[in-house]
Design an enzyme around this catalytic site. Structure first.
Site, PDB file in Angstrom:
ATOM      1  N   GLY A  64       5.036  12.168  -0.057  1.00 51.26           N
ATOM      2  CA  GLY A  64       4.119  11.143  -0.403  1.00 51.26           C
ATOM      3  C   GLY A  64       2.852  11.548  -0.045  1.00 51.26           C
ATOM      4  CG  ASP A  68      -5.520   0.842   5.189  1.00 46.82           C
ATOM      5  OD1 ASP A  68      -5.447  -0.119   4.248  1.00 46.82           O
ATOM      6  OD2 ASP A  68      -5.245   1.794   4.824  1.00 46.82           O
TER       7      ASP A  68
END
Ligand code: NAG
Ligand code: NAG
Ligand code: NAG
Ligand code: NAG
Ligand code: NAG
Length: 948
Positions: free
Chosen positions: A674, A795
């Protein structure tokens, strides 16, 4: 009797038991029941007593521990037959306390005890011997100290023992030898000292031993050769001395043997050649002498062989010539000899070879170009002759090429510029000649370019200015002529520039001031002329040498020059300044004292003073900012450039870097799983067999500093946290080329990916989704309310929530988290992911827990809707209060059937809470503590709902 029977039923006995009871009649039933009730009550009391000794937070985690039937408590499993506690598994819940009040003798039937990844402290009580049926004991990753009790030897049924990553000290008790059934023995990463007890050879069934990262001394006991089933032996990073016992050759099944980083000496016994299953042999960083065993690859399975930094002599082992499995070979810093011109066959898997600092001779073989996996080729500091073969351009994966300090001749072949992954090209200190071709600019990844001390001629190509990542540029001691190209000024991140000892002339281009990161510059021994005004902006400069040129004029007013010595300035045309040995600069013309000027002075003085005060204020602010950013930068660049490895935690310590690099073959794309905002994530299997996720920092051209800052904050936040819903950080490495985090690997990957994939989204049913929302709420609640100082994630998004194979959520990516220090300002630059950020961030930049609450709201909707609730939130700015859960129900993920009772109650309750999380005013949003509690309670409301 009826009473007892109904009581049994209410205890939720397995149907099997009920049948049995009915079959054997009333008498048997009564006595069995009496026995069970009594024993489980004793066990319950023992566990409750331990619970009571833990801190308040731990007790809250064990809230299900009440009553007298432990079998349905959190973390407890019971034996089907006797209904007594058989297995205790309480990991990562932040347990804080000791094991002293744990009355082991009241829980004799336990077969498994796993309390790893908590904060248990104090010593391991000797009474642990009472767990005589124990097969698996895992106390790893806690804060246990003191010595390992001798009584450990009484646990004769033990198969797995893991005390790793604690603070255990003193020596390993020789009684461990009594653990005759033991298969795995993990006590790495502690403070253990003394020698390895010879009784280790009595644990005949052992398959793996991990003792690395301790302070063990003495020699390796010869009895280790008795362990004929051993496949894995890691003794790295200790203080072991003496020589390797020849009996190691009896470890016929050995696959991995690691002795790195000890004080072992003598010759490596020839018997090691008998280990034909060996895949990894690590001998580096010891004091070995003599020849390396010549048949080290006899079994044809060797992948990793490291023998660097010893005193080996003689040739490279003959069997490595055709060792086609070999991936990584490190023989650097020895006294090895021989002609290496065509020594190796083409080894298709070799990705890293370091033969530097030996006494090899011969030429650089054209064959190297056919090593398709090669990422690093290092043969510096040897006696290589001949040219750099053009064929080398075929090794298309090459990233590191070190050929410095040899006797190479000829030009740099054009083919070298095909190696577009190259970031480290060191060919200095040879006899290379010709021009530096302009095609150098095709090597866009270059960070280190050192071609100094050769015979290069011609102009310095302007194209060097097109290498945006360059950190170190060394062209010194060649015969370059012409002027310094002004394009070099665009090398914003360059930290060291050496152009000394050439034939350069003309002025120093004013653009060089653009190299804001420059720390070292050497322009000495050229023919440069003009002034030094280009230096005015080089605020990072710490050392310079401009001696032996034709420079003139005043020294620049920057720190590095204020501390200068005459040596770095001498032999120029007319430099002046306040340095010993230099002429002072002529001052401006003397003041005139006539009436007129005095008058003007009187008129102008107040104004001037005001301007001066303002200016000094502005200067003060600017200076403060400059100093601060310079400090940050210093720290970052030194982090970035340090050749050493930074302190790491857990497995392998300083060898983590090597292990990770080996495991990912230099971050090969085939391991990539990823790419996130801050780094690429790789999956790596360590030599220990552990699978981890490695997050490598992006090297964004203009983001080095920012990223390192983010990186450090991630590390600090993560190492402090142990929670079931928060990704566990194993370690951290910073190296000149790479910086990365090593985290636990979670099988299912991130939520965003899962929700995108129809098949996975359907398997991710309502009850799993509800649990994931609760998991995330628990994780954030823990960070906001149980950590001191509190940690704000900043976040929270579906990319940062990972799921394990049981669909349990783990929050990750703390790169932007920052400790909320009550004394420091919360004002900071904007972080977070677009679409999740709280509206107040758009205009205030004030970051507090309530920003996370908002993002959590968006995320919870995303989980229920199956996609980002985009319009709901954007239109809801200011109107969140007008949202209602009934309308939101229409938006539930259509890939799933409509939620029905009882789960629908929980879905509704999430929607209701989420609406309050999305309220525009941060103060009106609930805390995560409130949210987590409400969500936990929604479950009990199900029972109410279904009852009515
Ligand atoms: C733990 O809880 C008890 C009782 O609720 C309380 O008296 C005590 O102060 C708490 N201790 C801490 C450290 O919070
Ligand atoms: C104990 O329980 C854990 C988790 O349910 C399981 O993985 C483990 O195999 C069990 N151990 C034993 C010895 O039964
Ligand atoms: C070693 O492994 C084999 C096969 O798994 C097993 O039969 C044997 O009992 C083990 N122990 C010893 C001491 O050989
Ligand atoms: C390099 O090799 C040559 C001959 O091949 C030898 O004469 C010379 O001494 C060697 N130099 C060094 C530094 O080993
Ligand atoms: C300059 O010298 C002073 C005193 O020797 C020292 O404290 C300071 O760190 C030096 N500054 C630099 C930039 O080297």
């Amino acid at each position: 009797m009826l009473f007892i029977f109904s009581m049994l039923l209410s205890m939720k006995l397995k149907p099997f038991w009920v049948l049995l009871v009915m079959h054997f009649g009333a008498f048997a039933m009564a006595s069995a029941a009496n026995h069970d009730v009594a024993s489980s009550e004793i066990e319950a009391n023992a566990l409750l007593k331990w619970k009571a000794s833990l801190d308040n937070h731990s007790q809250a985690s064990l809230s299900s521990w009440s009553g007298n039937n432990p079998c349905n408590w959190f973390g407890i499993a019971c034996d089907d037959g006797s209904n007594s506690v058989s297995n205790i598994t309480i990991t990562r819940v932040g347990l804080k306390g000791t094991l002293q009040s744990f009355n082991f003798s009241l829980l004799p039937n336990i077969v498994g005890l796993n309390v790893s990844y908590n904060f248990l402290y104090g010593s391991i009580p000797p009474q642990i011997e009472a767990l005589s049926n124990l097969k698996s004991l895992d106390l790893s990753s806690n804060k246990l100290s003191g010595r390992i009790p001798n009584t450990i030897g009484q646990l004769s049924k033990l198969l797995h023992l893991n005390f790793s990553s604690n603070g255990l000290s003193d020596s390993i008790p020789s009684e461990v030898g009594n653990l005759h059934s033991l298969l795995t023995f993990d006590i790495y990463d502690n403070n253990l000292s003394g020698s390895i007890p010879p009784s280790i050879g009595d644990m005949l069934n052992l398959q793996s031993i991990h003792l690395f990262n301790n302070k063990l001394s003495g020699s390796i006991p010869s009895s280790i050769g008795n362990l004929s089933n051993l496949t894995m032996l890691s003794l790295s990073s200790n203080k072991l001395n003496g020589s390797i016992p020849p009996s190691v050759g009896n470890l016929q099944k050995a696959k991995v043997i690691c002795f790195i980083g000890n004080e072992l000496s003598g010759e490596v016994p020839k018997e090691m050649e008998k280990l034909i299953d060996l895949e990894c042999l690590q001998l580096a960083d010891n004091h070995f002498v003599g020849q390396i065993p010549q048949n080290v690859c006899l079994g044809g399975k060797l992948e990793y062989f490291t023998a660097g930094n010893n005193s080996f002599t003689g040739p490279i082992p003959e069997s490595l010539r055709k060792c086609y499995t070999l991936k990584r070979l490190r023989l650097q810093q020895n006294f090895l000899t021989g002609d290496i011109t065509n020594f190796f066959d083409v080894l298709p898997n070799l990705n890293y070879i370091d033969l530097s600092d030996n006494n090899f001779h011969g030429q650089l073989s054209p064959q190297w170009g056919r090593f398709r996996s090669l990422t690093s080729l290092m043969i510096s500091e040897n006696n290589l002759t001949g040219v750099i073969p053009p064929e080398l351009g075929g090794a298309s994966k090459l990233q590191i090429l070190h050929l410095f300090s040899n006797h190479l001749t000829g030009n740099i072949p054009q083919e070298l510029f095909h190696l577009t992954s190259l970031f480290d090209l060191l060919i200095n200190n040879n006899n290379l000649s010709g021009n530096l071709p302009i095609q150098i600019s095709s090597l866009q990844q270059l960070k280190y370019l050192e071609i100094g001390s050769n015979d290069f001629t011609g102009l310095i190509p302007n194209q060097l200015g097109d290498l945006p990542s360059l950190l170190i540029l060394n062209l010194g001691r060649n015969k370059f002529e012409g002027s310094i190209p002004s394009e070099l000024g665009s090398l914003e991140y360059l930290s060291s520039l050496d152009l000394s000892g050439n034939l350069l002339s003309g002025t120093i281009p004013s653009t060089l001031g653009g190299m804001k990161g420059l720390e070292k510059i050497n322009l000495s021994h050229n023919d440069l002329s003009g002034g030094l005004s280009s230096f005015d902006d080089m605020v990072s400069l710490t050392s310079f040498d401009i001696s032996y040129n034709q420079l003139e004029g005043p020294l620049p007013d920057i720190q590095a020059f204020q501390n200068a010595t005459i040596e770095s300035l001498r032999n120029n045309k007319g430099l002046c300044g306040k340095i010993n040995g230099l002429e002072p600069c002529p001052t401006l013309r003397g003041k005139s004292h006539n009436h007129m000027t005095r008058k003007i002075l009187v008129a102008v003085l107040p104004l001037t003073l005001a301007i001066l005060m303002l200016a000094s204020f502005v200067f003060g602010v600017w200076y403060y900012l400059r100093q601060t950013s310079k400090k940050e930068q210093d720290r970052s660049t030194s982090l970035l450039r340090s050749q050493g490895i930074f302190p790491t935690w857990n497995f392998g310590g300083k060898f983590m870097f090597e292990n990770i690099v080996e495991a990912t073959e230099y971050f090969d794309d085939k391991y990539l799983i990823g790419v996130g905002g801050q780094g690429s994530v790789y999956k790596a299997m360590l030599p220990t067999g552990e699978v981890v996720a490695v997050k490598k920092l992006h090297s964004v051209p203009n983001g080095e500093m920012l990223n390192l800052k983010a990186f450090e904050s991630e590390i600090h936040a993560l190492t402090e946290i142990r929670h079931r819903n928060i990704v566990k950080l194993h370690g951290f490495c910073s190296h000149s080329q790479y910086s990365f985090l090593v985290c636990e690997f979670l099988e299912k990957g991130d939520l965003k990916k899962i929700l995108k994939d129809d098949e996975q989204a359907i398997a991710f049913d309502w009850s799993k989704r509800v649990n994931v929302v609760k998991d995330v709420a628990n994780a954030l609640c823990y960070m906001h309310h149980d950590c001191s100082p509190p940690i704000i994630h900043r976040d929270v998004s579906s990319k940062n929530v990972l799921l394990d194979s049981d669909h349990v959520a783990h929050v990750s990516d703390f790169g932007t988290a920052k400790f909320l220090n009550p004394n420091s300002s919360n004002w900071t630059s904007f972080v977070g992911t677009f679409g999740y950020a709280a509206p107040e961030l758009a205009y205030t930049m004030e970051v507090n827990e309530k920003c996370d609450v908002y993002s959590f709201g968006v995320l919870a909707l995303e989980i229920l809707f199956g996609k980002h609730p985009g319009d709901v939130t954007s239109s809801s700015i200011g109107v969140a209060s007008k949202l209602d859960h009934v309308t939101l129900m229409d938006r539930l993920d259509e890939r799933l059937p409509c939620p029905t009772s009882p789960i629908v109650v929980e879905v509704v309750s999430i929607l209701k809470i989420v609406i309050s999380c999305l309220i525009e005013s941060p103060r009106s949003r609930p805390t995560m503590e409130y949210v987590a509690k409400e969500l936990a309670m929604s479950k009990s409301s199900i029972f109410n709902a279904t009852k009515t």
